[in-house]
Design an enzyme around this catalytic site. Structure first.
Site, PDB file in Angstrom:
ATOM      1  N   GLU A  45       0.756  -1.122  -0.015  1.00  0.00           N
ATOM      2  CA  GLU A  45       0.070   0.007  -0.168  1.00  0.00           C
ATOM      3  C   GLU A  45       0.995   1.262  -0.091  1.00  0.00           C
ATOM      4  OE1 GLU A  45      -2.719  -0.594   3.286  1.00  0.00           O
ATOM      5  OE2 GLU A  45      -2.720  -2.587   2.515  1.00  0.00           O
ATOM      6  N   ASP A  56      -5.271   8.926  11.001  1.00  0.00           N
ATOM      7  CA  ASP A  56      -4.060   8.448  11.363  1.00  0.00           C
ATOM      8  C   ASP A  56      -3.363   8.955  12.798  1.00  0.00           C
ATOM      9  OD1 ASP A  56      -3.073   6.788   9.077  1.00  0.00           O
ATOM     10  OD2 ASP A  56      -3.543   8.408   7.954  1.00  0.00           O
TER      11      ASP A  56
END
Ligand SMILES: Cc1ncc(COP(=O)(O)O)c(C=O)c1O
Lengths: 253, 394
Positions: A45, A56
């Site tokens: 990814e 995040d």
């Protein structure tokens, strides 16, 4: 057949690695991908950095900020990846937030992905209903698999809807958290993994968030098809550099 | 009928919606499914209005500003939100949302704040209800807004510095959202403006709509008509403006004027005039106009007023702008400060610097002699004394 689907047919647990493009150094993108493939990683990814990565935790926030400071941007990432299929055959997925894709133009973005040989996208803040109404036909036109997330709080009905809409794998977020926030799994996660397994979904599940070493990789993949490591890999990369990627991957399995 | 309100999916024209990661879906969905039902419950309405009256001090006066009107040769009314408890309109929303949180069974509150006004308003209602409260505030804003940080602490709130990104309001909002992702079950997120994913813009607008609800009957008493010719408000995220416009949105006779912060000038690179500088994109879960690079990275705005220092604008306002329903004007720091001082000296009212921007339009734009212009006086200037002192060398 899409490289992701082909890979998922292999009779093994998938090790998927996330990294932020343009970090630690602007031109590390391709060397990182090549090292990961060389060391047997199954899926990669590639993180397209965003100024406001709200799902995040600190590690990926910092790598994103640093990557942007290094000068990473969408067009540059595409330039870096231009010849990638000459040397790399592992499935490649771009993961990022929706706004940079929207600004590039969703169709132009997807077209570029196809030209390069990107196999799928993960855009956590592109919601299922908007995807289906506005963008599904574009993704399909360029042969891209869109990967959706589920969490321990996702209702059974919605998991089924997501399973129906998915064509590669389901990204199973291990706990209610941002990336890199929690390490290891408790009884809650184990119950969740079991609950999802029993739903017998048509798409395999790959677990992400909270996997950092071989123990957590083992636990996460007992009932599922694979696991994704992000923050722990980025930490290793910051400390040891691109040349020590093999050491990290071998430590996982 | 054509409407400028949100549709049931939270869209104002092309703007709005809920562009959120799956981790936030259950939280937002729970709120979406319940907010209208809860707001309509008689017990909710009763408690909400009781608190607005007895605790906030509503209705706030609609005051005819005689000397200001003479100066600009038009009829200017001021909606005195500065007289609300805690000093600004922000508390209308936090009262509503704390009651909402209680009805949803939440026992922990989080919020973001820039200047600290929304943080103080949130800390206040959490103290009132005895509920744990964490407010995220950019590390840079914590240093700039020390009195409001102290207020929040006195009210029993934990102020957590947002250390990521540019360490100001947008990052405080990111941190609050991250907290919500990590605490999806017991926590309610009290957003401070008409921004964020559906149903927040609509919910916050409804809580703030008490402003125009009052203007209607107050103006009827004073002018014999419910509708002014113009309603003017400053726009950061857009909540005081949304409240002042709310009951007039679909009344074409009422002109809507939105005043944004131009900072040091639209083209100076230091501005927060989102309608002029923004492009369509996604910020904090909403599709709206926002200031960003060509590459889709969100940029840092600038304004002398911390409350207007947001790189986006609520989806209602993006639609008002795009459709032409609203007239958007941007005002520089200097013009706002001058207008603020003029209000002090003409009417004896010291406005918040955010609000001062709204008053500067009288220098920018002509009104007819018998036009009735209502300006939403969103907050008082106590919190801004430091800035006024430095600017005017007082
Ligand atoms: C007095 C005052 N007015 C206006 C604003 C801007 O917010 P909004 O546009 O949501 O009303 C603020 C924000 O802090 C404020 O304190």
């Amino acid at each position: 057949m899409n490289r992701i689907n082909k890979k998922l047919q292999e009779d093994k647990k998938m090790l998927s690695i996330y990294f932020t493009a343009g970090y630690p150094k602007l031109n590390d993108t391709v060397p990182i991908i090549e090292e990961l493939e060389k060391n047997g990683v199954d899926l990669i990814e590639i993180g397209l950095p965003f100024s406001d990565p709200l799902a995040d935790g600190p590690t990926i926030q910092q790598s994103s900020t640093a990557a942007l400071k290094n000068g990473m941007h969408t067009e540059l990432l595409f330039q870096q990846l231009k010849g990638i299929r000459k040397t790399v055959s592992v499935p490649l997925i771009i993961m990022g937030y929706f706004n940079p894709v929207l600004q590039y133009g969703v169709e132009a973005f997807c077209k570029k992905c196809q030209e390069i040989g990107i196999d799928g996208l993960i855009l956590p803040d592109l919601p299922l209903d908007v995807y289906q109404e506005e963008y599904k036909s574009i993704f399909e036109k360029y042969g891209l698999i869109n990967v959706f997330l589920i969490t321990p709080q996702t209702s059974e009905a919605r998991i089924k809807a997501i399973d129906d809409a998915s064509e590669g794998f389901i990204y199973m977020v291990s706990s209610a958290s941002t990336t890199g926030a929690k390490e290891g799994f408790g009884p809650e996660q184990k119950a969740y993994f079991e609950r999802i397994t029993e739903m017998k979904l048509k798409n395999p599940q790959i677990v992400g968030f909270g996997i950092s070493n071989s123990d957590t990789f083992q636990q996460a993949t007992q009932k599922t098809k694979g696991a994704i490591i992000g923050s722990a890999f980025i930490k290793h990369l910051s400390q040891k550099g691109v040349s020590k990627i093999g050491q990290f991957v071998k430590g996982i399995r | 009928m054509k409407t400028y309100h949100a549709d049931e999916r939270g869209y104002y024209g092309e703007f709005g919606g809920a562009f959120i990661p799956e981790m936030l879906y259950p939280n937002c969905e729970e709120l979406r499914q319940n907010y209208l039902r809860i707001m309509e419950e008689p017990s909710f309405q009763k408690e909400f209005h009781q608190l607005l009256k007895d605790y906030v001090g509503r209705p706030t006066p609609l005051y005819f500003a005689k000397r200001l009107s003479e100066k600009y040769n038009t009829k200017i009314y001021l909606k005195r939100e500065d007289l609300c408890h805690t000093g600004a309109h922000k508390v209308n929303n936090t009262i509503g949302q704390i009651l909402m949180a209680k009805k949803l069974g939440k026992n922990r509150i989080i919020a973001e704040t820039g200047a600290g006004q929304h943080g103080v308003a949130t800390a206040t209602v959490c103290a009132l209800m005895g509920i744990e409260c964490v407010v995220y505030m950019g590390e840079i804003d914590i240093a700039r807004q020390a009195p409001n940080v102290a207020r929040m602490k006195m009210l029993g709130t934990e102020v957590r510095p947002a250390l990521s990104g540019s360490r100001t309001l947008k990052d405080a909002t990111n941190e609050a959202i991250r907290d919500w992702i990590n605490n999806p079950v017991d926590t309610h997120y009290i957003i401070g403006s008409v921004v964020g994913p559906h149903p927040y813009p609509d919910m916050v607008a409804r809580f703030q709509s008490v402003i125009s609800e009052e203007i209607k009957w107050q103006l009827k008493e004073k002018e014999g008509r419910e509708n002014p010719d113009y309603v003017v408000a400053c726009v950061g995220g857009g909540s005081n403006a949304a409240g002042a416009y709310y009951h007039y949105l679909d009344v074409p006779d009422v002109g809507i004027i939105a005043v944004e912060a131009a900072g040091k000038g639209i083209n100076s690179g230091e501005s927060a005039a989102t309608s002029a500088l923004g492009k369509v994109g996604i910020i904090h879960g909403s599709k709206t106009l926002l200031m960003q690079t060509d590459d889709g990275q969100i940029t840092e705005p600038y304004s002398i007023s911390a409350g207007l220092d947001y790189p986006g604008v609520g989806p209602m306002h993006a639609h008002l702008f795009k459709s032409g329903r609203g007239e958007f004007i941007s005002i520089t720091d200097d013009k706002a400060m001058t207008a603020g001082l003029a209000l002090c000296q003409l009417e004896g009212i010291i406005p918040a610097i955010e609000t001062s921007h709204a008053f500067a339009i009288f220098e920018e734009r002509q009104f007819e002699k018998d036009d009735v212009v209502v300006v939403n006086l969103s907050g008082r200037g106590d919190k801004d004394l430091r800035n006024y002192i430095d600017y005017f060398r007082l």
